[in-house]
Design a protein around this motif. Sequence first.
Motif, PDB file in Angstrom:
ATOM      1  N   TRP A  50       0.822  -1.209   0.000  1.00  0.00           N
ATOM      2  CA  TRP A  50       0.000   0.000   0.000  1.00  0.00           C
ATOM      3  C   TRP A  50       0.858   1.262   0.000  1.00  0.00           C
ATOM      4  CZ3 TRP A  50      -4.298  -1.950   3.807  1.00  0.00           C
ATOM      5  CH2 TRP A  50      -5.346  -2.515   3.053  1.00  0.00           C
ATOM      6  N   GLY A  51       2.027   1.221   0.626  1.00  0.00           N
ATOM      7  CA  GLY A  51       2.905   2.382   0.604  1.00  0.00           C
ATOM      8  C   GLY A  51       3.414   2.698  -0.791  1.00  0.00           C
ATOM      9  N   PHE A  52       3.735   1.671  -1.582  1.00  0.00           N
ATOM     10  CA  PHE A  52       4.243   1.864  -2.937  1.00  0.00           C
ATOM     11  C   PHE A  52       3.121   2.138  -3.934  1.00  0.00           C
ATOM     12  CE2 PHE A  52       8.301   0.389  -1.448  1.00  0.00           C
ATOM     13  CZ  PHE A  52       9.212   0.885  -2.372  1.00  0.00           C
ATOM     14  N   SER A  53       1.862   2.022  -3.519  1.00  0.00           N
ATOM     15  CA  SER A  53       0.757   2.241  -4.446  1.00  0.00           C
ATOM     16  C   SER A  53       0.772   3.649  -5.022  1.00  0.00           C
ATOM     17  CB  SER A  53      -0.581   1.986  -3.747  1.00  0.00           C
ATOM     18  OG  SER A  53      -0.726   0.626  -3.415  1.00  0.00           O
ATOM     19  N   PHE A  54       1.160   4.631  -4.226  1.00  0.00           N
ATOM     20  CA  PHE A  54       1.155   6.004  -4.706  1.00  0.00           C
ATOM     21  C   PHE A  54       2.254   6.233  -5.739  1.00  0.00           C
ATOM     22  CE2 PHE A  54      -0.823   5.922  -0.561  1.00  0.00           C
ATOM     23  CZ  PHE A  54      -2.004   6.605  -0.804  1.00  0.00           C
ATOM     24  N   LEU A  55       3.378   5.562  -5.578  1.00  0.00           N
ATOM     25  CA  LEU A  55       4.423   5.607  -6.591  1.00  0.00           C
ATOM     26  C   LEU A  55       3.927   4.979  -7.887  1.00  0.00           C
ATOM     27  CD1 LEU A  55       8.177   4.817  -6.177  1.00  0.00           C
ATOM     28  CD2 LEU A  55       6.872   3.601  -7.894  1.00  0.00           C
ATOM     29  N   LEU A  56       3.225   3.843  -7.794  1.00  0.00           N
ATOM     30  CA  LEU A  56       2.723   3.173  -8.983  1.00  0.00           C
ATOM     31  C   LEU A  56       1.682   4.022  -9.710  1.00  0.00           C
ATOM     32  CD1 LEU A  56       2.379  -0.465  -7.576  1.00  0.00           C
ATOM     33  CD2 LEU A  56       4.167   0.417  -9.085  1.00  0.00           C
ATOM     34  N   ILE A  57       0.856   4.729  -8.956  1.00  0.00           N
ATOM     35  CA  ILE A  57      -0.108   5.635  -9.582  1.00  0.00           C
ATOM     36  C   ILE A  57       0.622   6.699 -10.383  1.00  0.00           C
ATOM     37  CG2 ILE A  57      -1.859   7.399  -9.136  1.00  0.00           C
ATOM     38  CD1 ILE A  57      -2.700   5.783  -6.675  1.00  0.00           C
ATOM     39  N   LEU A 122      -1.395  14.012 -10.923  1.00  0.00           N
ATOM     40  CA  LEU A 122      -0.963  14.731 -12.114  1.00  0.00           C
ATOM     41  C   LEU A 122      -0.272  16.029 -11.744  1.00  0.00           C
ATOM     42  CD1 LEU A 122      -4.046  14.330 -14.514  1.00  0.00           C
ATOM     43  CD2 LEU A 122      -1.864  13.101 -14.624  1.00  0.00           C
ATOM     44  N   SER A 123      -0.600  16.573 -10.557  1.00  0.00           N
ATOM     45  CA  SER A 123      -0.079  17.886 -10.192  1.00  0.00           C
ATOM     46  C   SER A 123       0.588  17.940  -8.819  1.00  0.00           C
ATOM     47  CB  SER A 123      -1.214  18.925 -10.236  1.00  0.00           C
ATOM     48  OG  SER A 123      -2.302  18.531  -9.409  1.00  0.00           O
ATOM     49  N   ILE A 124       0.471  16.878  -8.009  1.00  0.00           N
ATOM     50  CA  ILE A 124       1.147  16.868  -6.711  1.00  0.00           C
ATOM     51  C   ILE A 124       2.044  15.641  -6.627  1.00  0.00           C
ATOM     52  CG2 ILE A 124      -0.783  18.072  -5.603  1.00  0.00           C
ATOM     53  CD1 ILE A 124      -1.552  15.414  -4.279  1.00  0.00           C
ATOM     54  N   PRO A 125       3.097  15.681  -5.807  1.00  0.00           N
ATOM     55  CA  PRO A 125       3.978  14.512  -5.681  1.00  0.00           C
ATOM     56  C   PRO A 125       3.289  13.360  -4.981  1.00  0.00           C
ATOM     57  CG  PRO A 125       4.618  16.246  -4.142  1.00  0.00           C
ATOM     58  CD  PRO A 125       3.575  16.838  -5.026  1.00  0.00           C
ATOM     59  N   SER A 126       3.783  12.165  -5.226  1.00  0.00           N
ATOM     60  CA  SER A 126       3.208  10.973  -4.609  1.00  0.00           C
ATOM     61  C   SER A 126       3.368  11.006  -3.097  1.00  0.00           C
ATOM     62  CB  SER A 126       3.856   9.716  -5.187  1.00  0.00           C
ATOM     63  OG  SER A 126       5.237   9.663  -4.875  1.00  0.00           O
ATOM     64  N   THR A 127       4.418  11.685  -2.604  1.00  0.00           N
ATOM     65  CA  THR A 127       4.612  11.794  -1.154  1.00  0.00           C
ATOM     66  C   THR A 127       3.448  12.527  -0.501  1.00  0.00           C
ATOM     67  OG1 THR A 127       5.938  13.790  -1.537  1.00  0.00           O
ATOM     68  CG2 THR A 127       7.121  11.728  -1.304  1.00  0.00           C
ATOM     69  N   LEU A 128       3.014  13.640  -1.103  1.00  0.00           N
ATOM     70  CA  LEU A 128       1.893  14.397  -0.548  1.00  0.00           C
ATOM     71  C   LEU A 128       0.601  13.601  -0.637  1.00  0.00           C
ATOM     72  CD1 LEU A 128       0.728  16.936   0.675  1.00  0.00           C
ATOM     73  CD2 LEU A 128       0.610  17.949  -1.618  1.00  0.00           C
ATOM     74  N   ALA A 129       0.412  12.859  -1.732  1.00  0.00           N
ATOM     75  CA  ALA A 129      -0.795  12.030  -1.868  1.00  0.00           C
ATOM     76  C   ALA A 129      -0.842  10.969  -0.773  1.00  0.00           C
ATOM     77  CB  ALA A 129      -0.824  11.374  -3.247  1.00  0.00           C
ATOM     78  N   GLY A 130       0.304  10.356  -0.478  1.00  0.00           N
ATOM     79  CA  GLY A 130       0.342   9.352   0.584  1.00  0.00           C
ATOM     80  C   GLY A 130       0.029   9.927   1.948  1.00  0.00           C
ATOM     81  N   ALA A 289       5.306   5.576   1.563  1.00  0.00           N
ATOM     82  CA  ALA A 289       5.014   6.364   0.365  1.00  0.00           C
ATOM     83  C   ALA A 289       5.996   7.525   0.228  1.00  0.00           C
ATOM     84  CB  ALA A 289       3.583   6.891   0.419  1.00  0.00           C
ATOM     85  N   THR A 290       6.328   8.161   1.339  1.00  0.00           N
ATOM     86  CA  THR A 290       7.281   9.269   1.307  1.00  0.00           C
ATOM     87  C   THR A 290       8.673   8.780   0.938  1.00  0.00           C
ATOM     88  OG1 THR A 290       6.009  10.482   2.974  1.00  0.00           O
ATOM     89  CG2 THR A 290       8.302  11.126   2.665  1.00  0.00           C
ATOM     90  N   ALA A 291       9.110   7.695   1.575  1.00  0.00           N
ATOM     91  CA  ALA A 291      10.434   7.154   1.278  1.00  0.00           C
ATOM     92  C   ALA A 291      10.535   6.712  -0.184  1.00  0.00           C
ATOM     93  CB  ALA A 291      10.735   5.979   2.207  1.00  0.00           C
ATOM     94  N   ALA A 292       9.480   6.085  -0.714  1.00  0.00           N
ATOM     95  CA  ALA A 292       9.497   5.626  -2.102  1.00  0.00           C
ATOM     96  C   ALA A 292       9.532   6.803  -3.070  1.00  0.00           C
ATOM     97  CB  ALA A 292       8.270   4.752  -2.371  1.00  0.00           C
ATOM     98  N   GLY A 293       8.742   7.835  -2.783  1.00  0.00           N
ATOM     99  CA  GLY A 293       8.716   8.992  -3.674  1.00  0.00           C
ATOM    100  C   GLY A 293      10.047   9.712  -3.731  1.00  0.00           C
ATOM    101  N   VAL A 294      10.702   9.831  -2.579  1.00  0.00           N
ATOM    102  CA  VAL A 294      11.998  10.522  -2.527  1.00  0.00           C
ATOM    103  C   VAL A 294      13.100   9.664  -3.158  1.00  0.00           C
ATOM    104  CG1 VAL A 294      13.774  11.441  -0.987  1.00  0.00           C
ATOM    105  CG2 VAL A 294      11.351  11.912  -0.529  1.00  0.00           C
ATOM    106  N   ALA A 295      13.131   8.373  -2.798  1.00  0.00           N
ATOM    107  CA  ALA A 295      14.230   7.515  -3.239  1.00  0.00           C
ATOM    108  C   ALA A 295      14.110   7.100  -4.702  1.00  0.00           C
ATOM    109  CB  ALA A 295      14.296   6.273  -2.351  1.00  0.00           C
ATOM    110  N   VAL A 296      12.905   6.794  -5.156  1.00  0.00           N
ATOM    111  CA  VAL A 296      12.732   6.259  -6.516  1.00  0.00           C
ATOM    112  C   VAL A 296      12.422   7.360  -7.523  1.00  0.00           C
ATOM    113  CG1 VAL A 296      11.428   4.638  -7.944  1.00  0.00           C
ATOM    114  CG2 VAL A 296      11.950   4.070  -5.558  1.00  0.00           C
ATOM    115  N   LEU A 297      11.517   8.276  -7.164  1.00  0.00           N
ATOM    116  CA  LEU A 297      11.098   9.308  -8.103  1.00  0.00           C
ATOM    117  C   LEU A 297      11.875  10.610  -7.951  1.00  0.00           C
ATOM    118  CD1 LEU A 297       7.215   8.810  -7.958  1.00  0.00           C
ATOM    119  CD2 LEU A 297       8.843   7.856  -9.599  1.00  0.00           C
ATOM    120  N   GLY A 298      12.700  10.703  -6.923  1.00  0.00           N
ATOM    121  CA  GLY A 298      13.493  11.918  -6.722  1.00  0.00           C
ATOM    122  C   GLY A 298      12.671  13.124  -6.314  1.00  0.00           C
ATOM    123  N   GLU A 299      11.542  12.913  -5.653  1.00  0.00           N
ATOM    124  CA  GLU A 299      10.703  14.034  -5.228  1.00  0.00           C
ATOM    125  C   GLU A 299      11.353  14.779  -4.060  1.00  0.00           C
ATOM    126  OE1 GLU A 299       6.408  12.020  -6.491  1.00  0.00           O
ATOM    127  OE2 GLU A 299       6.986  12.150  -4.388  1.00  0.00           O
TER     128      GLU A 299
END
Length: 325
Positions: A50-57, A122-130, A289-299
Amino acid sequence: MSAPTAPRAIPEPCPTPAAPPPSANTPAPAPARRPALDWRLRFAALSLIWGFSFLLIKVGTDAYAPFQVTLGRLLSGTAVLAVVMVVKRERLPRSARTWGHLAVAAFFLNALPFSLFAYAELSIPSTLAGICNATSPLWGMALSLVALSEDRPTRRRVAGLGLGFLGVLTVLGAWQGFSGLDFSGTAMALLASLSYPVGWIYVRRTLAGSGASTLALTGSQLFLGTVQLAVVTPLFTTVPDGFPVVPTLAVVALGALGTGLAVLLQYGLVNEVGPTTAQMVTYFIPVIATAAGVAVLGERLSWNTPVGALIVLAGAALTQSRRRA
């Protein structure tokens, strides 16, 4: 992600008939079969999924429209539960009234929040969505005070509600005038988190004691959510020019793992360790979700985001506390 996709209307177990007294010729009862994986490992797996779901979205919306991401997610999740239902020979609900209630539940618990999160990212980072997803218990607390007469407020839970929304203001940078914040995307993510408790309260009022198994209700609900998106998606999107590998795999994984498998893990945990322990997964989702967004997507991550998230989680924990008997 909260997620939480399935009805909470778990039917009461049937009473077990009294067994005859044992005799010398009566074989000893077989020991209860333990799951292959320890519940802690399954708890960790559910948190990661569930944490990585926001990255996948986020990855899915790089190539597909938000409605298409949601349709693919529901289609994959429904397929997983359909296979399990066939293997276990589960029967679908027979009552037309139950199907009607499930259609409403599918809208508020699946079609609407999944679509809102996809549009939001589409307009906010996955970290904020999580992190916005973590506000769901706060919305649930506020709504239950109005909609559920048996859910009485306590000072601790009201304090948790206030603390949680203070955390939301911290995440959004209220003291800076919300500068740099995308209001539409953030509002959609918060509305998505609000949609979950609306659906849960509806399910609690309408589907409790329906007689169908939890798996049958969940599978039927996801199927109806898929039908809803199958009707809406062609009206607002066009056929994609291509099917890129990475975004396509992200959407399939989002549905098969984040919706289908996650539901099975969730209810397995509820049956084994109880709902209180199982729902603790909610507090790990924004962290992952925050860790994934920062580490994988560079947010990028400013100091107020993790601090505000911790305040939100503390408030959510207080709202879920109950007075000891």
